[in-house]
Design an enzyme around this catalytic site. Structure first.
Site, PDB file in Angstrom:
ATOM      1  N   ALA A  81     -81.200 -27.482   0.688  1.00  0.00           N
ATOM      2  CA  ALA A  81     -81.218 -26.038   0.889  1.00  0.00           C
ATOM      3  C   ALA A  81     -79.792 -25.507   0.884  1.00  0.00           C
ATOM      4  O   ALA A  81     -78.868 -26.161   1.373  1.00  0.00           O
ATOM      5  CB  ALA A  81     -81.895 -25.699   2.209  1.00  0.00           C
ATOM      6  N   LYS A  85     -80.286 -20.744  -3.262  1.00  0.00           N
ATOM      7  CA  LYS A  85     -80.914 -19.934  -2.227  1.00  0.00           C
ATOM      8  C   LYS A  85     -82.083 -19.108  -2.725  1.00  0.00           C
ATOM      9  O   LYS A  85     -83.098 -18.948  -2.050  1.00  0.00           O
ATOM     10  CB  LYS A  85     -79.874 -19.002  -1.596  1.00  0.00           C
ATOM     11  CG  LYS A  85     -78.801 -19.698  -0.790  1.00  0.00           C
ATOM     12  CD  LYS A  85     -77.773 -18.711  -0.288  1.00  0.00           C
ATOM     13  CE  LYS A  85     -76.669 -19.387   0.487  1.00  0.00           C
ATOM     14  NZ  LYS A  85     -77.128 -19.948   1.777  1.00  0.00           N
ATOM     15  N   ASN A 130     -68.439 -23.406   5.322  1.00  0.00           N
ATOM     16  CA  ASN A 130     -69.071 -22.156   4.901  1.00  0.00           C
ATOM     17  C   ASN A 130     -69.636 -21.407   6.105  1.00  0.00           C
ATOM     18  O   ASN A 130     -70.038 -22.007   7.097  1.00  0.00           O
ATOM     19  CB  ASN A 130     -70.169 -22.420   3.862  1.00  0.00           C
ATOM     20  CG  ASN A 130     -71.544 -22.535   4.479  1.00  0.00           C
ATOM     21  OD1 ASN A 130     -72.216 -21.537   4.743  1.00  0.00           O
ATOM     22  ND2 ASN A 130     -71.968 -23.767   4.752  1.00  0.00           N
ATOM     23  N   GLY A 133     -74.288 -17.296   6.087  1.00  0.00           N
ATOM     24  CA  GLY A 133     -75.148 -16.428   6.889  1.00  0.00           C
ATOM     25  C   GLY A 133     -76.457 -16.055   6.212  1.00  0.00           C
ATOM     26  O   GLY A 133     -76.909 -14.907   6.318  1.00  0.00           O
ATOM     27  N   PHE A 134     -77.079 -17.026   5.526  1.00  0.00           N
ATOM     28  CA  PHE A 134     -78.393 -16.794   4.896  1.00  0.00           C
ATOM     29  C   PHE A 134     -78.374 -15.577   3.969  1.00  0.00           C
ATOM     30  O   PHE A 134     -79.281 -14.735   3.996  1.00  0.00           O
ATOM     31  CB  PHE A 134     -79.488 -16.596   5.949  1.00  0.00           C
ATOM     32  CG  PHE A 134     -79.831 -17.809   6.768  1.00  0.00           C
ATOM     33  CD1 PHE A 134     -79.447 -19.087   6.394  1.00  0.00           C
ATOM     34  CD2 PHE A 134     -80.556 -17.665   7.948  1.00  0.00           C
ATOM     35  CE1 PHE A 134     -79.781 -20.197   7.161  1.00  0.00           C
ATOM     36  CE2 PHE A 134     -80.905 -18.768   8.725  1.00  0.00           C
ATOM     37  CZ  PHE A 134     -80.507 -20.027   8.335  1.00  0.00           C
ATOM     38  N   SER A 165     -87.031 -23.550   2.262  1.00  0.00           N
ATOM     39  CA  SER A 165     -86.426 -23.480   3.583  1.00  0.00           C
ATOM     40  C   SER A 165     -86.510 -22.055   4.106  1.00  0.00           C
ATOM     41  O   SER A 165     -86.109 -21.103   3.426  1.00  0.00           O
ATOM     42  CB  SER A 165     -84.954 -23.919   3.497  1.00  0.00           C
ATOM     43  OG  SER A 165     -84.300 -23.745   4.734  1.00  0.00           O
ATOM     44  N   SER A 201     -78.746 -23.703  11.359  1.00  0.00           N
ATOM     45  CA  SER A 201     -77.528 -23.164  10.764  1.00  0.00           C
ATOM     46  C   SER A 201     -76.651 -22.576  11.869  1.00  0.00           C
ATOM     47  O   SER A 201     -77.139 -21.871  12.755  1.00  0.00           O
ATOM     48  CB  SER A 201     -77.861 -22.077   9.744  1.00  0.00           C
ATOM     49  OG  SER A 201     -76.681 -21.388   9.351  1.00  0.00           O
ATOM     50  N   ASN A 203     -74.511 -20.255  11.343  1.00  0.00           N
ATOM     51  CA  ASN A 203     -73.954 -19.013  10.812  1.00  0.00           C
ATOM     52  C   ASN A 203     -74.802 -17.770  11.048  1.00  0.00           C
ATOM     53  O   ASN A 203     -74.465 -16.692  10.564  1.00  0.00           O
ATOM     54  CB  ASN A 203     -73.688 -19.181   9.307  1.00  0.00           C
ATOM     55  CG  ASN A 203     -72.700 -20.303   9.045  1.00  0.00           C
ATOM     56  OD1 ASN A 203     -71.727 -20.460   9.768  1.00  0.00           O
ATOM     57  ND2 ASN A 203     -72.978 -21.111   8.027  1.00  0.00           N
ATOM     58  N   THR A 204     -75.918 -17.904  11.766  1.00  0.00           N
ATOM     59  CA  THR A 204     -76.705 -16.758  12.213  1.00  0.00           C
ATOM     60  C   THR A 204     -76.674 -16.748  13.733  1.00  0.00           C
ATOM     61  O   THR A 204     -77.102 -17.718  14.362  1.00  0.00           O
ATOM     62  CB  THR A 204     -78.166 -16.850  11.713  1.00  0.00           C
ATOM     63  OG1 THR A 204     -78.177 -16.764  10.289  1.00  0.00           O
ATOM     64  CG2 THR A 204     -79.010 -15.722  12.293  1.00  0.00           C
ATOM     65  N   LYS A 241     -85.504 -28.804  10.359  1.00  0.00           N
ATOM     66  CA  LYS A 241     -84.124 -29.231  10.091  1.00  0.00           C
ATOM     67  C   LYS A 241     -83.274 -29.054  11.340  1.00  0.00           C
ATOM     68  O   LYS A 241     -83.235 -27.966  11.920  1.00  0.00           O
ATOM     69  CB  LYS A 241     -83.536 -28.427   8.937  1.00  0.00           C
ATOM     70  CG  LYS A 241     -82.170 -28.925   8.460  1.00  0.00           C
ATOM     71  CD  LYS A 241     -81.786 -28.242   7.160  1.00  0.00           C
ATOM     72  CE  LYS A 241     -80.504 -28.817   6.582  1.00  0.00           C
ATOM     73  NZ  LYS A 241     -80.192 -28.222   5.259  1.00  0.00           N
ATOM     74  N   THR A 269     -79.060 -33.830   8.404  1.00  0.00           N
ATOM     75  CA  THR A 269     -78.814 -32.735   9.313  1.00  0.00           C
ATOM     76  C   THR A 269     -78.282 -31.518   8.563  1.00  0.00           C
ATOM     77  O   THR A 269     -78.000 -31.586   7.366  1.00  0.00           O
ATOM     78  CB  THR A 269     -77.738 -33.107  10.366  1.00  0.00           C
ATOM     79  OG1 THR A 269     -76.479 -33.316   9.681  1.00  0.00           O
ATOM     80  CG2 THR A 269     -78.101 -34.367  11.108  1.00  0.00           C
ATOM     81  N   ASN A 270     -78.089 -30.442   9.330  1.00  0.00           N
ATOM     82  CA  ASN A 270     -77.400 -29.262   8.827  1.00  0.00           C
ATOM     83  C   ASN A 270     -75.883 -29.494   8.927  1.00  0.00           C
ATOM     84  O   ASN A 270     -75.429 -30.607   9.182  1.00  0.00           O
ATOM     85  CB  ASN A 270     -77.826 -28.032   9.641  1.00  0.00           C
ATOM     86  CG  ASN A 270     -77.897 -26.772   8.799  1.00  0.00           C
ATOM     87  OD1 ASN A 270     -76.961 -26.475   8.040  1.00  0.00           O
ATOM     88  ND2 ASN A 270     -78.982 -26.029   8.922  1.00  0.00           N
TER      89      ASN A 270
END
Length: 360
Positions: A81, A85, A130, A133-134, A165, A201, A203-204, A241, A269-270
Site C-alpha cells: 500500500a 494509492k 514520508n 497523509g493519505f 487498504s 500510519s 501521518n494522520t 496492518k 509493518t507500516n
C-alpha cells in the site's frame, strides 16, 4: 552462472546504473513528483507487455503460488500500500511480475494529504521518510476506476488478486472513525480480494490510537461484521496492518483483539517513527516528521512478523525493509506467508521482484 541468474543481474545493473539515476535526477530530484510520473506512466502503459525487455516473463520466472486466507496468490511478492494509492497503475503490476497488489491507502472522501514537501529520500540509508497523509482521490473514485476495468472480487480481471487498504479521512473525528471505514468498505468490498485496515500510519493525527484497546475492538468487530452482511456466504477477508513501534505487550493486545473479532490476517509493518537507522548525511532527516521506510526497518519488521507467527495462527504479510531477495527469504523464514515491496522496489526495480520470485 546460469542464464537466469545473468538476466537477474543484468536487470538489476540496468535499473541501478541507468534507470534509477535518471529517475532520481528528473523533476529536479523531487521524490514525490518522480513517483507520480512513474505511476502515471505505468497507468498509460496499462497491461505491461511481458516481452518488453523480457521484464514480465523474467520477473515471473519460477514464481510459486500459495493459498492465504482462502485466496490463491500466483506469487508471494506483492505491491505494498502507498505505491499505487489510486489504482492508476493497477493494470501494470502483474506484468512486472508481482503476484498481488494492495491499492490505497484510500479514504472515504478524497483529500490532498499533508503540505509539501513531504517525501525525502535517505539514499545512504536506503530509506525514505514520508508524511504524505493519505493523499488520495477517495473510495468512490477508486471504485469507479476498478469498475471501468471490470474488476470484481475473485475474477482476476487484472491478472492478480487485488487488496485494498482502507484508512480514515483526516477531517473525520476519531469518534466517527468506524463509520468512515465502513463507508469505504461498502464501496470497495465487491472489488477487493482482501481489505487491509490501516490503523498504523503515523501521518494522520490520532490514527495510531485506533490500535488501542476498545477503539480497535469496536473498529475491527464492526468491519468484520459488515463483510458478513455484504456477502454472508463468502465474506471478503480482513487484514490489519500494524505499526513497528508497538511494544510487545501492545502488539499482543492487538493480536488478541484481531483473533477474537475474526480478522483473517496481519500485515507487519507500516513505517517507523524511529530514526536510529539513518546514517551519514541522512541523519539530517531525523527532524523531518513522518514515517521512515526501507533498510532501517528490515530487522524490526522481521522481528514483528516472527512474533505474530509464533503467537497466533493468523497468516502474516511481511513488509518493511525488504531490499534484497535474502531479506524476503528471511521474512519467509520468520513466518511470513507473503511479502510486499515499496521502498525496495523504488531502489532496485523489477530485478528485486524477479529475485524474490526465484526463491520458489
Amino acid at each position: 552462472m546460469t542464464g537466469s541468474e545473468a538476466l537477474t543481474r543484468g536487470l538489476l545493473a540496468g535499473y541501478q546504473h541507468l534507470v534509477r539515476p535518471a529517475l532520481f535526477r528528473a523533476r529536479g530530484g523531487d521524490a514525490e513528483k518522480i513517483h507520480e510520473d512513474m505511476i502515471q506512466a505505468l497507468g498509460l502503459v496499462g497491461h505491461v507487455p511481458q516481452p518488453v525487455l523480457g521484464l514480465g516473463t523474467a520477473a515471473m520466472a519460477r514464481r510459486s503460488s500459495t493459498l492465504v486466507a482462502g485466496i490463491d496468490f500466483p506469487g508471494r511478492v506483492g505491491v505494498a500500500a502507498g505505491l499505487d494509492k489510486n489504482g492508476v497503475a493497477a493494470r501494470a503490476w502483474a506484468g512486472l511480475g508481482f503476484g498481488f497488489a494492495e491499492l490505497g491507502t484510500v479514504t472515504a472522501f478524497g483529500q490532498p494529504g499533508n503540505p509539501k514537501p513531504r517525501v525525502f529520500r535517505a539514499r545512504e540509508s536506503r530509506g525514505i521518510v514520508n508524511r504524505m497523509g493519505f493523499n488520495n482521490e477517495g473510495a468512490t473514485a477508486l471504485a469507479e476506476r476498478l469498475d471501468g476495468w471490470g474488476v470484481r472480487r475473485g475474477n482476476r480481471a487484472l491478472g492478480i488478486p487485488l487488496g485494498i487498504s482502507l484508512g480514515k479521512t483526516k477531517v473525520t473525528p476519531l469518534e466517527d472513525a468506524v463509520e468512515d471505514y465502513l463507508t469505504s468498505l461498502r464501496l470497495l468490498a465487491d472489488k477487493a480480494d482482501y481489505v487491509a485496515i490501516n490503523i498504523s500510519s503515523p501521518n494522520t493525527p490520532g490514527l495510531r490510537s485506533l490500535q488501542d484497546g476498545e477503539a480497535l475492538r469496536e473498529l475491527v468487530t464492526a468491519l468484520v461484521a459488515e463483510t458478513r452482511e455484504l456477502d454472508p456466504s463468502d465474506q471478503v477477508p480482513v487484514f490489519v496492518k500494524v505499526a513497528p513501534d508497538l511494544t510487545t505487550e501492545a502488539l499482543d493486545e492487538v493480536l488478541a483483539t484481531c483473533v477474537e473479532a475474526g480478522v483473517r490476517g496481519m500485515i507487519a509493518t507500516n513505517t517507523t517513527l524511529a530514526r536510529d537507522g539513518l546514517v551519514g548525511q541522512d541523519r539530517s532527516l531525523a527532524t523531518e516528521a513522518g514515517g521512515l521506510s526501507g533498510a532501517p526497518l528490515t530487522v524490526r519488521s522481521r522481528e514483528m512478523v516472527r512474533h505474530i507467527a509464533e503467537t497466533t495462527d493468523l497468516p502474516v504479510m511481511g513488509v518493511g525493509g525488504i531490499m534484497t531477495p535474502a531479506d524476503a527469504q528471511a521474512m519467509f523464514d520468520a513466518g511470513a506467508s507473503l511479502v510486499q515491496l515499496y521502498t525496495g522496489f523504488i531502489y532496485h526495480g523489477p530485478a528485486l521482484v524477479r529475485g524474490i520470485n526465484r526463491l520458489g
